[in-house]
Scaffold this motif. Structure first.
Motif, mmCIF file in Angstrom:
data_model
loop_
_atom_site.group_PDB
_atom_site.id
_atom_site.type_symbol
_atom_site.label_atom_id
_atom_site.label_comp_id
_atom_site.label_asym_id
_atom_site.label_seq_id
_atom_site.Cartn_x
_atom_site.Cartn_y
_atom_site.Cartn_z
ATOM 1 N N PRO A 120 105.744 168.661 31.013
ATOM 2 C CA PRO A 120 104.185 168.623 30.640
ATOM 3 C C PRO A 120 103.719 169.951 31.361
ATOM 4 N N PRO A 121 102.351 170.468 30.702
ATOM 5 C CA PRO A 121 101.735 171.516 31.064
ATOM 6 C C PRO A 121 101.533 171.546 32.805
ATOM 7 N N ILE A 122 101.361 172.707 33.233
ATOM 8 C CA ILE A 122 101.078 172.650 34.475
ATOM 9 C C ILE A 122 99.514 172.411 34.875
ATOM 10 N N ARG A 123 98.777 172.646 33.736
ATOM 11 C CA ARG A 123 97.395 172.426 33.967
ATOM 12 C C ARG A 123 96.957 172.066 32.390
ATOM 13 N N ALA A 124 95.774 171.307 32.441
ATOM 14 C CA ALA A 124 95.358 170.845 31.145
ATOM 15 C C ALA A 124 94.978 172.215 30.059
ATOM 16 N N GLY A 125 95.184 171.652 28.920
ATOM 17 C CA GLY A 125 94.549 173.006 27.907
ATOM 18 C C GLY A 125 93.012 172.969 27.799
ATOM 19 N N PRO A 126 92.691 173.827 27.106
ATOM 20 C CA PRO A 126 91.230 174.053 26.677
ATOM 21 C C PRO A 126 90.583 172.721 26.012
ATOM 22 N N GLY A 127 89.572 172.262 26.606
ATOM 23 C CA GLY A 127 88.906 171.070 26.148
ATOM 24 C C GLY A 127 89.564 169.798 26.661
ATOM 25 N N TYR A 128 90.324 169.743 27.416
ATOM 26 C CA TYR A 128 90.935 168.354 28.085
ATOM 27 C C TYR A 128 89.999 167.977 29.204
ATOM 28 N N GLU A 129 89.782 166.744 29.122
ATOM 29 C CA GLU A 129 88.963 166.020 30.431
ATOM 30 C C GLU A 129 89.953 165.171 31.074
ATOM 31 N N LEU A 130 89.843 165.455 32.474
ATOM 32 C CA LEU A 130 90.660 164.522 33.192
ATOM 33 C C LEU A 130 89.807 163.389 33.854
ATOM 34 N N ARG A 131 90.376 162.133 33.585
ATOM 35 C CA ARG A 131 90.153 160.976 33.948
ATOM 36 C C ARG A 131 91.132 160.498 35.076
ATOM 37 N N ARG A 132 90.693 160.304 36.227
ATOM 38 C CA ARG A 132 91.637 160.399 37.502
ATOM 39 C C ARG A 132 92.284 159.238 37.332
ATOM 40 N N GLY A 133 93.629 159.396 37.746
ATOM 41 C CA GLY A 133 94.549 158.083 37.793
ATOM 42 C C GLY A 133 95.106 157.725 36.217
ATOM 43 N N VAL A 134 94.290 158.312 35.309
ATOM 44 C CA VAL A 134 94.783 158.119 34.008
ATOM 45 C C VAL A 134 95.463 159.075 33.134
ATOM 46 N N GLY A 135 94.928 160.193 32.975
ATOM 47 C CA GLY A 135 95.508 161.288 32.172
ATOM 48 C C GLY A 135 94.357 162.416 31.882
ATOM 49 N N TYR A 136 94.762 163.160 31.014
ATOM 50 C CA TYR A 136 93.809 164.252 30.470
ATOM 51 C C TYR A 136 93.693 163.988 28.910
ATOM 52 N N TYR A 137 92.272 163.935 28.388
ATOM 53 C CA TYR A 137 92.068 163.563 27.044
ATOM 54 C C TYR A 137 91.385 164.683 26.457
ATOM 55 N N LYS A 138 91.259 164.772 25.052
ATOM 56 C CA LYS A 138 90.598 165.551 24.481
ATOM 57 C C LYS A 138 90.437 164.797 22.811
ATOM 58 N N ILE A 139 89.042 164.698 22.331
ATOM 59 C CA ILE A 139 88.764 164.020 21.380
ATOM 60 C C ILE A 139 88.562 165.069 20.344
ATOM 61 N N HIS A 140 89.106 165.005 19.259
ATOM 62 C CA HIS A 140 89.194 166.291 18.053
ATOM 63 C C HIS A 140 88.018 165.508 17.111
ATOM 64 N N THR A 141 86.975 165.987 16.928
ATOM 65 C CA THR A 141 85.872 165.564 15.948
ATOM 66 C C THR A 141 86.250 165.931 14.390
ATOM 67 N N GLU A 142 86.872 166.976 14.143
ATOM 68 C CA GLU A 142 87.268 167.381 12.795
ATOM 69 C C GLU A 142 88.244 166.396 12.475
ATOM 70 N N PRO A 143 87.950 165.530 11.210
ATOM 71 C CA PRO A 143 88.747 164.283 10.732
ATOM 72 C C PRO A 143 90.086 165.021 10.050
ATOM 73 N N LYS A 144 91.311 164.396 10.531
ATOM 74 C CA LYS A 144 92.586 164.875 10.130
ATOM 75 C C LYS A 144 93.316 163.602 9.799
ATOM 76 N N THR A 145 94.460 163.979 8.869
ATOM 77 C CA THR A 145 95.474 162.724 8.830
ATOM 78 C C THR A 145 96.042 162.384 10.041
ATOM 79 N N TRP A 146 96.817 161.095 9.884
ATOM 80 C CA TRP A 146 97.346 160.958 11.145
ATOM 81 C C TRP A 146 98.545 162.057 11.585
ATOM 82 N N GLN A 147 99.369 162.344 10.401
ATOM 83 C CA GLN A 147 100.442 163.545 10.698
ATOM 84 C C GLN A 147 99.773 164.729 11.359
ATOM 85 N N GLU A 148 98.667 165.300 10.524
ATOM 86 C CA GLU A 148 98.046 166.479 10.998
ATOM 87 C C GLU A 148 97.790 166.296 12.331
ATOM 88 N N ALA A 149 97.004 165.114 12.711
ATOM 89 C CA ALA A 149 96.670 164.925 14.003
ATOM 90 C C ALA A 149 97.840 165.124 14.972
#
Length: 237
Positions: A94-123
């Motif tokens: 795993p990355p040493i630190r989260a990538g740009p745009g990722y938000e830390l939710r303590r005890g759970v993980g880093y998350y980033k929501i992409h607002t530009e719609p994509k297919t599942w495979q593209e996502a």
């Protein structure tokens, strides 16, 4: 190769000459790392070569467990009666630190929501390019985290679904996470009422085979070629 701060990828190639049943190693000088990666091989009583892969954190490394992934490819060859074995091991951490745009939710993980719609495979590909993966929900708490991230986007884009990391692409009704683990053993298996329904599925159409999350935090099956927002996850280091 991506920035090492976002995605660490280590490849080790080991050539094993089996004439005297011993290893011949030539290793360049290396800096000490927080993890030790070794490959050990031996021939058993039936003449088969056995390879073992070991990944060990050094004593002074962090105690937090990390989802290391090791892939080993083995090739064999024979030349003038001499057997040789080539092992190519790929270690992904795993990355040493989260990538740009990722938000830390303590005890759970880093998350980033992409607002530009994509297919599942593209996502899925976009998440992997960021050193992450489509979010896999492991608890009700994590579902609420994703729900809170998705709700404002859903209201703005007027959509009800966002792609996450599960599917039943291999066998209809047998849902797996992107790690090929049964969804019902992932720790979270709450579906939206009436789902999954494989809407539109018949002899000529695959129906809905890709996973999504509803604005209420429940799971849903969705057409893989639909284009909706999606949520990527980076593991805690």
């Amino acid at each position: 190769m991506m920035d090492w701060q976002i995605y660490l990828r280590l490849k080790l190639a080991v050539m094993c000459a089996c004439v005297s049943l011993s290893w011949a190693q030539n290793c360049p000088s290396q800096k000490h790392a927080a993890a030790k990666f070794t490959i050990n091989s031996h021939r058993n009583q039936t003449g088969h070569w056995i390879s073992q892969v070991w990944l060990q954190h050094s004593p002074d490394s962090h105690t937090v467990t990390s989802p290391w992934m090791v892939e080993v490819e083995q090739n064999t060859a024979s030349c003038k009666g001499v057997e040789s074995v080539q092992l190519v091991a790929t270690l992904t951490a795993p990355p040493i630190r989260a990538g740009p745009g990722y938000e830390l939710r303590r005890g759970v993980g880093y998350y980033k929501i992409h607002t530009e719609p994509k297919t599942w495979q593209e996502a899925r590909q976009i998440c992997e390019q960021e050193g992450a993966h489509l979010a896999v929900i492991n608890s009700e708490e994590e579902s609420k985290v994703l729900q809170s991230l998705f709700a404002p986007v859903a209201a703005k884009l007027k959509v009800a679904w966002a792609f996450v990391g599960f599917h039943d692409l291999y066998n209809e009704g047998q849902y797996l996470t992107i790690f090929d683990e049964p969804l019902n053993s992932s720790g979270f298996y709450r579906w939206v009422v009436g789902q999954p329904d494989n809407w539109g599925g018949n002899d000529r159409s695959p129906g809905e085979d890709c996973g999504s999350i509803h604005t209420n935090g429940g799971l849903n099956d969705l057409t893989c070629t639909a284009k909706v927002p999606f949520i990527c996850e980076q593991e805690l280091w």
